[in-house]
Design an enzyme around this catalytic site. Structure first.
Site, PDB file in Angstrom:
ATOM      1  N   GLU A  37      -9.720 -22.339   0.194  1.00 30.24           N
ATOM      2  CA  GLU A  37      -9.838 -20.885   0.389  1.00 30.24           C
ATOM      3  C   GLU A  37     -11.151 -20.618   1.123  1.00 30.24           C
ATOM      4  O   GLU A  37     -12.206 -21.074   0.694  1.00 30.24           O
ATOM      5  CB  GLU A  37      -9.792 -20.169  -0.965  1.00 30.24           C
ATOM      6  CG  GLU A  37     -10.180 -18.712  -0.934  1.00 30.24           C
ATOM      7  CD  GLU A  37      -9.354 -17.844   0.014  1.00 30.24           C
ATOM      8  OE1 GLU A  37      -8.115 -17.876  -0.040  1.00 30.24           O
ATOM      9  OE2 GLU A  37      -9.987 -17.147   0.846  1.00 30.24           O
ATOM     10  N   CYS A  45      -4.609  -9.417  -2.674  1.00 28.92           N
ATOM     11  CA  CYS A  45      -4.216  -8.567  -3.801  1.00 28.92           C
ATOM     12  C   CYS A  45      -5.377  -8.315  -4.752  1.00 28.92           C
ATOM     13  O   CYS A  45      -5.682  -7.186  -5.100  1.00 28.92           O
ATOM     14  CB  CYS A  45      -3.044  -9.207  -4.543  1.00 28.92           C
ATOM     15  SG  CYS A  45      -2.672  -8.381  -6.084  1.00 28.92           S
ATOM     16  N   CYS A  50      -4.254  -4.717  -3.810  1.00 31.52           N
ATOM     17  CA  CYS A  50      -3.618  -3.994  -4.919  1.00 31.52           C
ATOM     18  C   CYS A  50      -4.565  -3.644  -6.068  1.00 31.52           C
ATOM     19  O   CYS A  50      -4.559  -2.508  -6.549  1.00 31.52           O
ATOM     20  CB  CYS A  50      -2.475  -4.835  -5.510  1.00 31.52           C
ATOM     21  SG  CYS A  50      -1.585  -5.823  -4.316  1.00 31.52           S
ATOM     22  N   LYS A  53      -7.544  -1.329  -5.156  1.00 28.79           N
ATOM     23  CA  LYS A  53      -6.902  -0.063  -4.753  1.00 28.79           C
ATOM     24  C   LYS A  53      -6.500   0.758  -5.976  1.00 28.79           C
ATOM     25  O   LYS A  53      -6.784   1.944  -6.063  1.00 28.79           O
ATOM     26  CB  LYS A  53      -5.693  -0.393  -3.871  1.00 28.79           C
ATOM     27  CG  LYS A  53      -4.862   0.764  -3.347  1.00 28.79           C
ATOM     28  CD  LYS A  53      -3.779   1.270  -4.254  1.00 28.79           C
ATOM     29  CE  LYS A  53      -2.842   0.230  -4.793  1.00 28.79           C
ATOM     30  NZ  LYS A  53      -1.876  -0.294  -3.852  1.00 28.79           N
ATOM     31  N   TYR A 182       2.319   2.346   3.524  1.00 22.01           N
ATOM     32  CA  TYR A 182       1.728   2.259   2.184  1.00 22.01           C
ATOM     33  C   TYR A 182       0.210   2.528   2.210  1.00 22.01           C
ATOM     34  O   TYR A 182      -0.298   3.330   1.438  1.00 22.01           O
ATOM     35  CB  TYR A 182       1.867   0.836   1.640  1.00 22.01           C
ATOM     36  CG  TYR A 182       3.202   0.409   1.116  1.00 22.01           C
ATOM     37  CD1 TYR A 182       3.468   0.445  -0.246  1.00 22.01           C
ATOM     38  CD2 TYR A 182       4.177  -0.097   1.959  1.00 22.01           C
ATOM     39  CE1 TYR A 182       4.667  -0.016  -0.761  1.00 22.01           C
ATOM     40  CE2 TYR A 182       5.389  -0.561   1.460  1.00 22.01           C
ATOM     41  CZ  TYR A 182       5.629  -0.519   0.097  1.00 22.01           C
ATOM     42  OH  TYR A 182       6.817  -0.969  -0.407  1.00 22.01           O
ATOM     43  N   GLU A 186      -1.689   5.749   0.660  1.00 20.26           N
ATOM     44  CA  GLU A 186      -2.460   5.561  -0.575  1.00 20.26           C
ATOM     45  C   GLU A 186      -3.925   5.937  -0.367  1.00 20.26           C
ATOM     46  O   GLU A 186      -4.529   6.631  -1.197  1.00 20.26           O
ATOM     47  CB  GLU A 186      -2.340   4.109  -1.052  1.00 20.26           C
ATOM     48  CG  GLU A 186      -0.936   3.805  -1.567  1.00 20.26           C
ATOM     49  CD  GLU A 186      -0.759   2.385  -2.093  1.00 20.26           C
ATOM     50  OE1 GLU A 186       0.212   2.143  -2.810  1.00 20.26           O
ATOM     51  OE2 GLU A 186      -1.590   1.501  -1.771  1.00 20.26           O
ATOM     52  N   GLY A 267      -0.421  -1.650   9.650  1.00 16.30           N
ATOM     53  CA  GLY A 267       0.309  -2.873   9.365  1.00 16.30           C
ATOM     54  C   GLY A 267      -0.615  -4.078   9.308  1.00 16.30           C
ATOM     55  O   GLY A 267      -1.791  -3.994   9.651  1.00 16.30           O
ATOM     56  N   HIS A 441      13.573  11.404 -25.835  1.00 14.07           N
ATOM     57  CA  HIS A 441      13.062  12.763 -25.672  1.00 14.07           C
ATOM     58  C   HIS A 441      11.723  12.942 -26.371  1.00 14.07           C
ATOM     59  O   HIS A 441      11.550  12.411 -27.463  1.00 14.07           O
ATOM     60  CB  HIS A 441      14.098  13.731 -26.261  1.00 14.07           C
ATOM     61  CG  HIS A 441      13.797  15.149 -26.013  1.00 14.07           C
ATOM     62  ND1 HIS A 441      13.845  15.724 -24.757  1.00 14.07           N
ATOM     63  CD2 HIS A 441      13.401  16.131 -26.865  1.00 14.07           C
ATOM     64  CE1 HIS A 441      13.513  17.003 -24.864  1.00 14.07           C
ATOM     65  NE2 HIS A 441      13.229  17.264 -26.118  1.00 14.07           N
ATOM     66  N   GLU A 446      14.031  10.531 -19.200  1.00 10.48           N
ATOM     67  CA  GLU A 446      15.331  10.850 -19.810  1.00 10.48           C
ATOM     68  C   GLU A 446      16.273  11.531 -18.809  1.00 10.48           C
ATOM     69  O   GLU A 446      17.487  11.480 -18.949  1.00 10.48           O
ATOM     70  CB  GLU A 446      15.165  11.718 -21.061  1.00 10.48           C
ATOM     71  CG  GLU A 446      14.686  13.126 -20.799  1.00 10.48           C
ATOM     72  CD  GLU A 446      14.521  13.941 -22.082  1.00 10.48           C
ATOM     73  OE1 GLU A 446      15.516  14.107 -22.800  1.00 10.48           O
ATOM     74  OE2 GLU A 446      13.395  14.402 -22.371  1.00 10.48           O
TER      75      GLU A 446
HETATM   76  P1  NDP Z   1       3.122  -0.566   6.786  1.00  6.64           P
HETATM   77  O1  NDP Z   1       3.977  -1.514   7.514  1.00  6.64           O
HETATM   78  O2  NDP Z   1       3.515  -0.065   5.451  1.00  6.64           O
HETATM   79  O3  NDP Z   1       2.854   0.715   7.700  1.00  6.64           O
HETATM   80  C1  NDP Z   1       2.312   0.604   8.964  1.00  6.64           C
HETATM   81  C2  NDP Z   1       2.243   1.990   9.551  1.00  6.64           C
HETATM   82  O4  NDP Z   1       1.511   1.956  10.769  1.00  6.64           O
HETATM   83  C3  NDP Z   1       3.626   2.541   9.869  1.00  6.64           C
HETATM   84  O5  NDP Z   1       3.611   3.906   9.551  1.00  6.64           O
HETATM   85  C4  NDP Z   1       3.739   2.310  11.370  1.00  6.64           C
HETATM   86  O6  NDP Z   1       4.540   3.263  12.002  1.00  6.64           O
HETATM   87  C5  NDP Z   1       2.307   2.504  11.815  1.00  6.64           C
HETATM   88  N1  NDP Z   1       1.992   1.762  13.035  1.00  6.64           N
HETATM   89  C6  NDP Z   1       2.264   0.471  13.311  1.00  6.64           C
HETATM   90  N2  NDP Z   1       1.782   0.143  14.520  1.00  6.64           N
HETATM   91  C7  NDP Z   1       1.198   1.244  15.021  1.00  6.64           C
HETATM   92  C8  NDP Z   1       0.530   1.534  16.232  1.00  6.64           C
HETATM   93  N3  NDP Z   1       0.358   0.616  17.169  1.00  6.64           N
HETATM   94  N4  NDP Z   1       0.056   2.779  16.422  1.00  6.64           N
HETATM   95  C9  NDP Z   1       0.206   3.727  15.460  1.00  6.64           C
HETATM   96  N5  NDP Z   1       0.824   3.511  14.284  1.00  6.64           N
HETATM   97  C10 NDP Z   1       1.317   2.273  14.067  1.00  6.64           C
HETATM   98  O7  NDP Z   1       1.685  -1.267   6.768  1.00  6.64           O
HETATM   99  P2  NDP Z   1       0.381  -1.005   5.917  1.00  6.64           P
HETATM  100  O8  NDP Z   1      -0.744  -1.431   6.796  1.00  6.64           O
HETATM  101  O9  NDP Z   1       0.356   0.360   5.341  1.00  6.64           O
HETATM  102  O10 NDP Z   1       0.551  -2.030   4.720  1.00  6.64           O
HETATM  103  C11 NDP Z   1       0.834  -3.410   4.972  1.00  6.64           C
HETATM  104  C12 NDP Z   1       1.765  -3.960   3.941  1.00  6.64           C
HETATM  105  O11 NDP Z   1       1.069  -4.170   2.728  1.00  6.64           O
HETATM  106  C13 NDP Z   1       2.914  -3.031   3.559  1.00  6.64           C
HETATM  107  O12 NDP Z   1       4.018  -3.197   4.402  1.00  6.64           O
HETATM  108  C14 NDP Z   1       3.223  -3.411   2.153  1.00  6.64           C
HETATM  109  O13 NDP Z   1       4.218  -4.392   2.172  1.00  6.64           O
HETATM  110  C15 NDP Z   1       1.918  -3.955   1.627  1.00  6.64           C
HETATM  111  N6  NDP Z   1       1.304  -2.980   0.706  1.00  6.64           N
HETATM  112  C16 NDP Z   1       1.942  -2.673  -0.456  1.00  6.64           C
HETATM  113  C17 NDP Z   1       1.397  -1.768  -1.324  1.00  6.64           C
HETATM  114  C18 NDP Z   1       2.116  -1.444  -2.591  1.00  6.64           C
HETATM  115  O14 NDP Z   1       2.989  -2.191  -2.982  1.00  6.64           O
HETATM  116  N7  NDP Z   1       1.803  -0.333  -3.238  1.00  6.64           N
HETATM  117  C19 NDP Z   1       0.134  -1.099  -1.058  1.00  6.64           C
HETATM  118  C20 NDP Z   1      -0.444  -1.466   0.210  1.00  6.64           C
HETATM  119  C21 NDP Z   1       0.135  -2.377   1.038  1.00  6.64           C
HETATM  120  P3  NDP Z   1       6.146   3.130  12.091  1.00  6.64           P
HETATM  121  O15 NDP Z   1       6.645   3.545  10.744  1.00  6.64           O
HETATM  122  O16 NDP Z   1       6.501   4.093  13.167  1.00  6.64           O
HETATM  123  O17 NDP Z   1       6.435   1.721  12.445  1.00  6.64           O
END
Ligand code: NDP
Length: 466
Positions: A37, A45, A50, A53, A182, A186, A267, A441, A446
């Site tokens: 690592e 996480c 997670c 957060k 997400y 958040e 993303g 209840h 429920e």
């Molecule tokens: P997500 O994939 O959830 O969302 C990415 C967002 O960025 C989407 O709204 C996407 O739009 C937008 N986007 C992507 N590329 C561009 C760009 N070039 N310009 C502008 N907007 C863009 O990614 P996150 O970064 O929020 O999170 C990553 C992953 O981490 C999640 O997919 C999830 O699996 C995990 N996660 C889970 C959590 C939980 O379980 N509570 C909490 C945090 C993260 P569009 O929709 O149009 O593609």
């Protein structure tokens, strides 16, 4: 040396949720295991995802709770919030968890290699800390992912990602967040709850693509009502630093937003850069993720990969499940494919989302007729508090089989409820079982067993009432 002449039976690259689970389980079976690592054991996480957060989410909820207390007869004195204290306490908890992760690995008998590790060949791994090459019969790639830095955005270097958000020196007075997934949602709620002025910029029509439309609409409305500015169908085209240390985000639509921080949450990308995959015969897909088969095996015969580096579903429990399947398949001779169907998930927004199974839109493509059971109500707590926020619950039922194929909640503790709804959907329970289940209840949940008549039906993809 092992019998095959290798230093280790298994070398895991990446000490996050998936890698740690695989290393621990394999070492506990008596194999010689090492885990490398480069940053901190626990991975995204535990260290910067997670867990911290959720601690920040808790912190951000107190403001509303203090307000709500008045309706229950409490007078809460003047309150103030200390960001530095929160971050220090959060860091102490993360340190504690990191130590537990390391200790668990050691007590299972795994060797911890605190170094970046890169592939030199299918059986050789170079540890960059010491420049030593170690050998392993089998290798597991579990190096996770990283926030997309949006390299093509002019001024991207001025922006933070979720990594930095956990370590800001001070709470930003104002923040612009790009993304509608997400992390963007958040953090928009976290910063708003702590007192920042928040603007969310999202390129789509409404936030949280992929979730049930009812949840998306209701959450967007609730966030807007709280005072979070959500700008849809727009994006940031340039970020500039200002002389006063603040930043300016220019939007495609022409708006210019000044803020203390600009955060990218667009993303995450698999961590395969300079990992040496090509030297080991490990192929990547067009997004840079490690290609794997249904058993998490890469294109190299002795190398497997799991978790975010494979870009299947980026969730901690998925990586852990894939790790368990890997150990069963490779070290216990019981070939097991990860089951990635019906994964419950939560968005820790405020109000929270908890969901499992198909959205109404997905199910309407799959089944000829759906029954939709849908209710919105004011949670009991909000009667005395006076808070004008409603809970939404929705069950998507295949009319032919009566099976509940999707369940979606927006409201307090939605994630907790969705975990158990996950059992129901996974167990292919029918609506009749829900109907036969006694209500508990007074709870919000429920409502899930007392919606006797469908709110509407969807026939051949079209909504019909009654
Ligand atoms: P997500 O994939 O959830 O969302 C990415 C967002 O960025 C989407 O709204 C996407 O739009 C937008 N986007 C992507 N590329 C561009 C760009 N070039 N310009 C502008 N907007 C863009 O990614 P996150 O970064 O929020 O999170 C990553 C992953 O981490 C999640 O997919 C999830 O699996 C995990 N996660 C889970 C959590 C939980 O379980 N509570 C909490 C945090 C993260 P569009 O929709 O149009 O593609």
């Amino acid at each position: 040396m092992t019998s095959g002449g290798f230093d280790f039976d298994l070398l895991v690259i990446g000490g996050g949720s998936g890698g740690v689970r695989a290393a621990r389980r394999t070492a506990a079976l008596g194999h010689r295991v090492a885990i490398a690592e480069e940053y901190r054991f626990g991975g995204t996480c535990v260290i910067r995802g997670c867990v911290p957060k959720k601690l920040l989410v808790y912190a951000s909820q107190f403001g509303e709770q203090f307000e709500d207390a008045a309706g229950f007869g409490w007078t809460v004195g003047e309150s103030s919030f200390d960001w530095a204290q929160l971050i220090a306490n959060k860091d102490r908890e993360i340190d504690r968890l990191e130590q537990i992760y390391s200790r668990n690995l050691e007590s299972a008998g795994a060797e911890l290699l605190k170094s970046r590790a890169v592939l030199e060949s299918a059986h050789e791994v170079r540890l960059l800390e010491t420049d030593k090459v170690v050998t392993a019969e089998r290798i597991l790639l579990a190096a996770g992912g990283r926030a997309n830095p949006f390299a093509g955005l002019p001024g991207a270097e001025h922006c933070i990602t979720s990594n930095e958000a956990f370590h800001l020196k001070r709470l930003p007075g104002s923040i612009v967040i790009l993304g509608g997934g997400y992390i963007a949602v958040e953090f928009a709620n976290i910063f708003h709850g702590l007192g920042s002025d928040v603007t969310l910029v999202y390129r789509g029509k409404k936030i949280l693509g992929g979730f049930d439309d009812d949840l998306r609409d209701a959450l967007q409305e609730a966030m807007t009502k709280k005072g979070i500015r959500i700008l849809c169908e727009d994006t940031i085209v340039e970020v500039a630093g200002k002389a006063d240390g603040r930043f300016q985000a220019k939007l495609k639509g022409g708006a210019v937003l000044d803020a203390d921080e600009v955060m990218l949450a667009i993303g995450r990308q698999p961590n395969t850069l300079d990992l040496g995959c090509e030297k080991a015969g490990v192929e990547l897909d067009e997004k840079g993720a490690v290609k794997v088969d249904a058993f998490s095996k890469t294109t190299a015969d002795n190398i497997w990969a799991l978790g975010d580096i494979t870009n299947r579903i980026q969730l901690t429990p998925v990586a852990i499940h894939e790790a368990m399947c890997f150990v069963e398949t490779v070290f216990r001779d019981r070939p097991t494919q990860p089951d990635l169907e019906d994964i419950p998930t939560a968005v820790f927004s405020q109000p929270e989302i908890g969901t499992v199974g198909m959205t109404e839109a997905e199910a309407s493509k799959e089944f000829a007729e759906l029954e939709i059971y849908r209710t919105t109500f004011r949670p009991m707590r909000n009667t005395l508090s006076g808070r004008d926020e409603r809970t939404l619950m929705k069950l998507v039922v295949d009319a032919a089989s009566r099976r509940v194929v999707g369940a979606h909640i927006l409201g307090p503790d939605a994630g907790e409820v969705a975990q158990i709804l996950g059992v129901c959907v996974k167990g292919r329970l029918t609506k009749d079982v829900f109907d036969r289940t006694m209500a508990l209840h007074p709870t919000a949940a429920e409502e899930l067993v007392t919606m006797y008549e469908p709110s509407y039906r969807v026939r051949d993809g079209k909504r019909v009432d009654g």
